[in-house]
Every structure is written in structure tokens, then in C-alpha cells.
Design an enzyme around this catalytic site. Sequence first.
Site, PDB file in Angstrom:
ATOM      1  N   ARG A 108       0.842  -1.219   0.000  1.00 38.91           N
ATOM      2  CA  ARG A 108       0.000   0.000   0.000  1.00 38.91           C
ATOM      3  C   ARG A 108       0.867   1.256   0.000  1.00 38.91           C
ATOM      4  O   ARG A 108       0.509   2.269  -0.600  1.00 38.91           O
ATOM      5  CB  ARG A 108      -0.973  -0.031   1.184  1.00 38.91           C
ATOM      6  CG  ARG A 108      -1.948  -1.182   0.986  1.00 38.91           C
ATOM      7  CD  ARG A 108      -3.048  -1.333   2.000  1.00 38.91           C
ATOM      8  NE  ARG A 108      -3.731  -2.594   1.713  1.00 38.91           N
ATOM      9  CZ  ARG A 108      -4.446  -3.296   2.560  1.00 38.91           C
ATOM     10  NH1 ARG A 108      -4.627  -2.855   3.789  1.00 38.91           N
ATOM     11  NH2 ARG A 108      -5.012  -4.424   2.195  1.00 38.91           N
ATOM     12  N   GLU A 138     -11.865 -14.366  12.786  1.00 40.29           N
ATOM     13  CA  GLU A 138     -12.101 -13.793  11.447  1.00 40.29           C
ATOM     14  C   GLU A 138     -11.976 -14.838  10.344  1.00 40.29           C
ATOM     15  O   GLU A 138     -10.872 -15.137   9.890  1.00 40.29           O
ATOM     16  CB  GLU A 138     -11.095 -12.657  11.181  1.00 40.29           C
ATOM     17  CG  GLU A 138     -11.304 -12.027   9.805  1.00 40.29           C
ATOM     18  CD  GLU A 138     -10.329 -10.889   9.491  1.00 40.29           C
ATOM     19  OE1 GLU A 138      -9.379 -10.674  10.265  1.00 40.29           O
ATOM     20  OE2 GLU A 138     -10.523 -10.241   8.462  1.00 40.29           O
ATOM     21  N   LYS A 174     -15.606 -11.643  13.305  1.00 43.90           N
ATOM     22  CA  LYS A 174     -15.283 -10.658  12.260  1.00 43.90           C
ATOM     23  C   LYS A 174     -15.502 -11.297  10.892  1.00 43.90           C
ATOM     24  O   LYS A 174     -14.598 -11.915  10.327  1.00 43.90           O
ATOM     25  CB  LYS A 174     -13.821 -10.196  12.425  1.00 43.90           C
ATOM     26  CG  LYS A 174     -13.365  -9.226  11.338  1.00 43.90           C
ATOM     27  CD  LYS A 174     -12.087  -8.499  11.733  1.00 43.90           C
ATOM     28  CE  LYS A 174     -11.572  -7.663  10.579  1.00 43.90           C
ATOM     29  NZ  LYS A 174     -10.556  -6.700  10.992  1.00 43.90           N
ATOM     30  N   SER A 210     -13.866  -4.867   5.837  1.00 44.82           N
ATOM     31  CA  SER A 210     -14.403  -4.171   4.654  1.00 44.82           C
ATOM     32  C   SER A 210     -14.050  -4.907   3.361  1.00 44.82           C
ATOM     33  O   SER A 210     -14.766  -4.775   2.361  1.00 44.82           O
ATOM     34  CB  SER A 210     -13.954  -2.707   4.609  1.00 44.82           C
ATOM     35  OG  SER A 210     -12.562  -2.568   4.641  1.00 44.82           O
ATOM     36  N   GLY A 236     -12.159  -4.783   0.757  1.00 41.44           N
ATOM     37  CA  GLY A 236     -11.895  -4.238  -0.570  1.00 41.44           C
ATOM     38  C   GLY A 236     -13.082  -3.451  -1.122  1.00 41.44           C
ATOM     39  O   GLY A 236     -13.033  -2.942  -2.242  1.00 41.44           O
TER      40      GLY A 236
END
Length: 341
Positions: free
Chosen positions: A33, A177, A219, A261, A263
Site C-alpha cells: 500500500r 475472522e 469478524k 471491509s 476491498g
Amino acid sequence: MDKQILKDTIKQVFSNGKGILAMDESNPTCNKRFAANGIPETEEMRRKYRQLIVSTPGLNESIGGAILSDETIRQKTDDGQPMADLLTHAGIIPGIKVDMSTTSLSGFPNEKITEGLDGLRERLAEYKKVGARFAKWRAVITIGNDIPTRACIKANVNALTMYATLCQEADIVPIVEPEILMDGNHSMQRCYEVTEEVLKTLFYHLYEFKVDFEGMILKPNMVIAGKESEERNSVDAVAQATANCLLASVPATVPAIAFLSGGQSPQKACEHLNAINKNFKDQLPWIVAFSFARAIQQPCLDAWKGRDSNIEFAQKLLYHRAKLSTVARLGTYNSKMEDLR
Ligand code: 13P
């Protein structure tokens, strides 16, 4: 296991409509990123970026817990304060990502298994000493031709379960998750079916291994068509599919669900979270909140670009996205709020 400690932590994280900020990207993911923004991919720049986040004024109005990586929990701010202490002083509970990322599942092409159980009991004790009160483990499930396989689901659910038992033993709340990726061209219906199978398998295993449902946070992904799918579903349709899927699979005694979220754009993630809370508020037995990384951080990172002169504006964007996520958690979001004044 002290059940009350686990319950108190969860209550504090989600008090007053707050949610969780995931800022625990692995170094390779964070570097990727950074590279997209021309930011040097160094430990020092990662420290500066995480410092920008934890020192954002007013972040504690919408964020009750922040998930850190192993690197960040050991780092300090410019004035020598551990990042975790800064969060704690602001009333934001520090959490820690304890999985060691994914690797190929041997014998099952294109499927992954998450690693990190070795030495986990000792690592949890160490993280607790530096202030972590909850943890995160991410399992990754990919949808494709003939996948996910039952073997992949079982292997990942097993690891999630062993992780959750060790967290609760240490009075650390496990964020469990199981992420079904948005990658691919699958339909929303296929995502629904896979999510339901994974969650049902997960909760059966958690029950078998005596995980206390009241002392954990789930999650999950939202139920959504794949990124490359041509299918376009309305916000209300996604909210309906997601609420139905969770109602079919998640025990009512789980106190809180905090979505990743995955993406989606920040706005879409908020619209979906808002519609789930608004349209189904009388039917959902859990707190339905957020544990977003990209949907809170991306505009901030894009604005920062690694330059000190951009810190103030980047922090404004972070504050704004965190605030909108909270509003969506309460079901009172509308797109006009996107304007930053
Ligand atoms: P995203 O919100 O960017 O999907 O990240 C959430 C997360 O923590 C993934 O483990």
C-alpha cells in the site's frame, strides 16, 4: 478464563456506538500500500504512519479498539511512548494480530491455511504484558471452481478454534475472522452459501472446544458478489443477504459482530453496514459494528503520501471515516455526510 474480563473488554470496545480500527497490516501488505503511494517501504515509515493514526485527535470518539501488528506494538512514538500506551491513555483498547499470515494448503491448489499456533500461548502472555486485551486471527477462504473444499474449511476452522481457546485461557478476547474473499466472479448467492457453511462449521467447532461465545467477537465478510462479477446488487439486497446469512449461522449469545471491509470502497462499506443496522435493527441479537482497515484508512494513506506536511489533512480524513463508520453502526448514516467540511 475469567468470563467477566472478556465481557468487560467487549463492552468497552463497543461502548457509545464505537467500533474497531484494524491497523495490523503485515509488513508486506503495508509495504504494498505504501508502494502504491510512492512511500518508502521501511520500518521507520511504517512507524511514522502508525504514529499518525494513533495520534489522530478525537479518534477515541469512534474507535474503542485498535488492532496492531507485532511490529507496531513494539514501536514508540517520536517522544518515546509505546504506541499501545498512547491508545490506552486515549481510552482505545489495544489489540494484537497473532496469526503469522497464510500459506498454501498442501494438496489443495489455490487454497490457504493460516499459520501461527506454535508458541501462541507464550506470545499471548507477552502481548498481555504490553497492554493487549484482545487478539485477531484471520483465516482466508477463496471461492472458485470447486473451492472452497471441505478440507480447507475444516483446517481453517480448526486453527481459528485453537487460537480462540488459547486467547480465552489468557483472558484475551479473540476476534475470530473467517474471511471469504471478494476476489473472483462469483454471485452474491454463492457468497451466501459459502459464508453460511463456513460460519456453521466454525461455531460447531468452537462449541466442541468449549469456546465461550459470550467472550468472543466474530469478524466476518459481508455477503456480496465477487469483485469481477457483473452482478450488481442494491445496498438493501446486500444488507438483506448478509443479515439473513448471519441470523442463520451465528448464535445469539455472541455479543458482537464486527465486519471487515474486504476491498469495498469506504462509502459502500458504510452504506452496507448502515442498511444492515437500519433495516434489521429489531431482528439482530448482536451488536453489528465494524473492524475496518481499508474502509477507514485508505483516504488517509492516499493523502499522507509519506509527507509531514500532509499529516494534519490525513488525520482529518481518518477521523472522518472513523466517524462515518460509527454513524453507520448506529444506522443513521447518509451519503451527504461524505462531504468533508
Ligand atoms: P479490510 O477492512 O481492509 O478488509 O481489513 C480488515 C482486516 O483486518 C483484515 O484482516
